[in-house]
Every structure is written in C-alpha cells, then in structure tokens.
Design an enzyme around this catalytic site. Structure first.
Site, PDB file in Angstrom:
ATOM      1  N   ASP A  49      79.753 -61.463 -29.080  1.00  0.00           N
ATOM      2  CA  ASP A  49      81.053 -60.842 -29.369  1.00  0.00           C
ATOM      3  C   ASP A  49      82.070 -61.635 -28.542  1.00  0.00           C
ATOM      4  O   ASP A  49      82.427 -61.248 -27.438  1.00  0.00           O
ATOM      5  CB  ASP A  49      80.991 -59.366 -28.958  1.00  0.00           C
ATOM      6  N   LYS A  89      78.757 -52.395 -27.655  1.00  0.00           N
ATOM      7  CA  LYS A  89      77.665 -52.919 -28.479  1.00  0.00           C
ATOM      8  C   LYS A  89      76.346 -52.899 -27.718  1.00  0.00           C
ATOM      9  O   LYS A  89      75.289 -52.704 -28.307  1.00  0.00           O
ATOM     10  CB  LYS A  89      78.019 -54.325 -28.984  1.00  0.00           C
ATOM     11  N   ALA A 107      79.321 -59.124 -23.099  1.00  0.00           N
ATOM     12  CA  ALA A 107      78.888 -57.760 -23.417  1.00  0.00           C
ATOM     13  C   ALA A 107      79.851 -56.664 -22.955  1.00  0.00           C
ATOM     14  O   ALA A 107      79.818 -55.561 -23.510  1.00  0.00           O
ATOM     15  CB  ALA A 107      77.531 -57.509 -22.774  1.00  0.00           C
ATOM     16  N   ALA A 108      80.642 -56.919 -21.933  1.00  0.00           N
ATOM     17  CA  ALA A 108      81.406 -55.825 -21.313  1.00  0.00           C
ATOM     18  C   ALA A 108      82.668 -55.484 -22.121  1.00  0.00           C
ATOM     19  O   ALA A 108      83.243 -56.384 -22.733  1.00  0.00           O
ATOM     20  CB  ALA A 108      81.800 -56.242 -19.892  1.00  0.00           C
ATOM     21  N   PRO A 109      83.091 -54.207 -22.159  1.00  0.00           N
ATOM     22  CA  PRO A 109      82.577 -53.056 -21.402  1.00  0.00           C
ATOM     23  C   PRO A 109      81.373 -52.371 -22.013  1.00  0.00           C
ATOM     24  O   PRO A 109      80.913 -51.366 -21.479  1.00  0.00           O
ATOM     25  CB  PRO A 109      83.783 -52.107 -21.373  1.00  0.00           C
ATOM     26  N   CYS A 111      87.162 -59.909 -32.678  1.00  0.00           N
ATOM     27  CA  CYS A 111      88.097 -58.856 -33.124  1.00  0.00           C
ATOM     28  C   CYS A 111      89.454 -59.522 -33.396  1.00  0.00           C
ATOM     29  O   CYS A 111      90.461 -59.192 -32.775  1.00  0.00           O
ATOM     30  CB  CYS A 111      88.208 -57.731 -32.099  1.00  0.00           C
TER      31      CYS A 111
END
Ligand code: SAM
Length: 425
Positions: free
Chosen positions: A302, A245, A240-242, A355
């Site tokens: 992600d 989302k 999750a970081a930073p 990404c």
C-alpha cells in the site's frame, strides 16, 4: 445543523479553534499536523471546531466567490477567515443569521485594534450574505487544483472531474471493516464494509471496545479482499501503518509481518492490533532495504502516494499540496514494486495499491511494472460488490469518489494483483 449553538457567546471556543485550524492550513500545515491547536478544548468544542474547519475548507473558494462581491478590498487574513466561517455557517449549515453574525462580530472585535475597526464591515457583509441561499446553491463544487484536475480530465473527461468534485464536496461518512463472524453498526455496503449514517463518537458504538471492527474506507478494504489472504499464509504488509490492512490480514488468520518506515505510525498500528485482539510481527524499516527471513506467499504494498483519493475526508490536502512531490513518489512506488516482487516466493502474489486519483500512481504505474517484469501476470479482481466498469484494460481496479453516488461515494484508489511466475528466482 448545530442550531442551538448559534446562541453561544461570541467567545465560542469552538469557532476560535476552527479559525486556528483554517489559518494553519492556509499557512501550509495539514489538519493532522495541527492536533495541538485544539488540544485544550473540551471534547464537544473540539469536535465542533473540527467540523467547522472541515466545512470551511470544503467550501473556501465558494465562500470567497460570494464574499468578493461585497468587499471593496481584501481584508487581512484573520478577518477574511472569520467572514468565510460566517458564510459557511449561514449558507452551508443554514444557521440563524442573528447568532452567526453576532459571533463573527465578537470574534473580529477580539482580534486587536485593526480587527475592531473591521467589526462594522463584517456585520454588514454577513447580513448581505445571509440572504444569498439561492446564489450559494447555484455555485459549482470546489474545483480541484490544476495539477490534479488536468490529469483527471485527460483520463476520464471534464464531466467525471465535475462528478468527483461533487463527491469531494459531500464529504465522507465513516466506513467500518468487521472481523469475520462479528457484526458492526451501520448499513452493509455491496463490498462487505459497513457505513455509519453519522460521524458521532465512534468509540462509544457497540463492538468498538471489544475490537469487533475498525474504521477503514470501503475502497481501502478492497486491497486485502483482492489479495484474498488464507489462514497461516505468510504475508508481508509493506508500508503497513497505521494498520487498517494489517488488521484485515491478521483477522483472516494469516501470519502477517507489518513493515513501515515510521516508528510513531507503527505505534498506532500496535494499538489497533491490541484493541482488536489480533497479532502481527512489526518491523520498523525501510522496505527498500529490508529482507524477510522466509520468502512470503503474498505481499501487500500500500505504497506512499499523493493521497488524492482521500480528499472527501481531507479537504485540506488540495490547499497544502502543489503536486511537486508526485514525480518522487512515482519513482519510490516503482522501486517498492520491484522490491516486493523480488522478496516474494516464486508463484506468490503481490497486491499494489495507492489511494490516488492520479493515473501516474495507478494505471501508468501498473503498465510500467509489467514492462519491467514481462513474466508477471495481472490477475483481474474477482471480489464481491464491484462493478465490471471499475476494472481497467490491464486488469487493475480503479475506484473513484464519484462511484456509489447514492450510497455516499468512496475513496479514490488504484489496486492491482500480480502473480510472480513459478519459474522466477
Ligand atoms: C498509504 S500509507 C499506508 C496505510 C496502511 N497500509 C493502512 O492500511 O493503514 C503509506 C505508508 O508508507 C510508509 N512508508 C513510506 N515510505 C516507506 C518505505 N520506504 N518503507 C516502508 N514504509 C514506508 C509511510 O510511513 C506510511 O505509513
């Protein structure tokens, strides 16, 4: 650009800062790892050092292709970097030759006795370079390294590779994601993000202090749009970081648990949540070995990846990576997909995103996941502002830097939404 600053003293701290950053990248350190190298500069000099370094890194091979024609032998690395900086200031930024050449000569004179000996050469070479605007304009964009270019060509062809390289060359303006019911500065993009027309000091813009919006590339924002979070849904944000989302999920009213293996990166996530007045559970853990107390309605994964979709904003990436990490990353992504499907409630949805420009981390990863989980169904994207051409044969969403050429491009991403069968355990 920055014309007034060309008359600064040759000791210009911004140029010295830029040279430290460029030297660090060429020794294998990312720009992000080098914050300390310019930490002591005044804010304006720091911003200018970063801008100059980014510009040189975006044009390093192009600069070398002109410089090599004027050099009888390769100069030592620090002198070569001064020449590269001068070349980019002259030809990319269109700065006045007098100021740029003087500054470069000043910098090289400062670089010890061997540097001083190169002052005449630097002066002569940059004077020749200063009249090569036409040659500069005709140079092709910076080429991606083979480990990235080859798979891009194999998937989409040489023309697309060139278009992607042109998008990398242009760089990226900041995009903003906005809280529901709030507004953000900039131009509204077709998918609902906002794009600023210049970088500037983000924290001074209206709505920043109030936490009405946050910086997030428009392509990255589409992963959560595809997940389509609903108020009070239980959602796990894995990796999750930073937290771009996580902010989107929390702003939609979902009950979010943000999981990441990196405690320092989670600290940034916490700060982002605080600034925006949003809440989420925060867990520092390896997603492969963490189990939620209750099976979630949805998981956003992600996944860690090559980040090759972000070269517009991180031109240091092709210079510090050699592609050797990709096999390991692909294996980790597959394990994380399996783990995410396992923790999801029956009938729940998983959005997988990377990404990356590499099909191995996108299209192929989806195909392999479907082969491992034949009962899982892909739900093709149904979100505002995307082109039908971006939807892949298997129902994933492929985003590339060469899309939206008139709007300034977007990050490269691959996103797929999967539905776990109701009957699954
Ligand atoms: C692409 S970044 C996530 C970006 C984030 N989702 C956002 O929107 O701001 C990938 C993240 O995965 C985390 N990560 C890598 N391996 C992990 C693992 N095994 N378990 C949990 N997090 C992991 C990294 O620390 C990194 O923060």
């Amino acid at each position: 650009m920055d014309k007034a600053k060309t008359t600064r003293s040759p000791q210009d701290p911004a140029r010295k800062g830029a040279l430290r950053l460029i030297g660090g990248v060429l020794e294998g350190q990312s720009l992000a790892e080098q914050a300390g190298a310019i930490a002591r500069l005044a804010p304006q000099d720091k911003a200018r050092a970063q801008r100059l370094a980014l510009s040189v890194l975006r044009n390093i091979d192009r600069a070398d292709s002109l410089l090599v024609t004027h050099l009888s032998r390769k100069p030592r690395p620090d002198v070569l970097n001064i020449l590269r900086l001068g070349t980019v200031e002259l030809l990319e930024h269109g700065e006045a030759p007098h100021g740029v050449v003087n500054a470069a000569v000043g910098l090289v004179r400062n670089a010890g006795p061997k540097g001083r000996a190169a002052a005449g050469m630097v002066n002569a070479v940059l004077r020749k370079i200063s009249v090569q605007q036409t040659d500069w304009a005709s140079l092709r964009p910076e080429e991606m390294p083979g480990w990235l270019r080859d798979p891009v060509i194999a998937k989409w062809g040489a023309g697309v590779a060139l278009n992607i390289e042109a998008a990398h060359q242009q760089g990226a303006l900041p995009d903003l994601s906005v809280k529901p019911g709030q507004s953000a500065p900039g131009e509204r993009l077709p998918t609902g993000s906002f794009r600023l027309r210049e970088a500037g000091q983000i924290s001074r813009l209206p709505g920043y202090a109030e936490g009405n919006w946050w910086v997030q590339d428009a392509a990255a924002a589409l992963a959560v749009r595809m997940l389509d979070p609903k108020p009070d849904e239980l959602i796990v944000d894995l990796c999750a970081a930073p937290g771009g989302k996580t902010l989107q999920l929390a702003a939609a009213g979902a009950a979010v648990t943000a999981v990441d293996i990196s405690a320092p990166r989670l600290e940034r996530l916490r700060e982002n949540l605080d600034r925006c007045g949003l809440t989420a559970g925060i867990v520092a853990a390896d997603a492969l070995h963490w189990t939620p107390a209750t099976a979630p309605d949805a998981v956003l994964l992600d996944a860690p990846c090559s980040a090759t979709g972000t070269i517009r904003r991180h031109p240091d990436l092709p210079l510090i990576r050699d592609g050797s990490a990709i096999a390991g990353l692909c294996e980790l992504q597959a394990r994380l997909i399996d783990r995410a499907l396992e923790m999801l409630r029956p009938g729940g949805r998983l959005v997988f995103a990377t990404c990356s420009l590499l099909p191995a981390e996108g299209e192929d990863q989806l195909a392999a996941a479907l082969a491992r989980h034949p009962a899982v169904v892909v739900e093709p994207p149904d979100v505002e502002g995307i082109s039908p051409d971006w939807i892949t044969a298997r129902g994933g969403l492929r985003l590339r830097p060469d899309y939206w050429p008139d709007l300034g491009g977007m990050d490269g991403f691959f996103i797929a939404r999967l539905r776990k069968p109701e009957t699954a355990r």
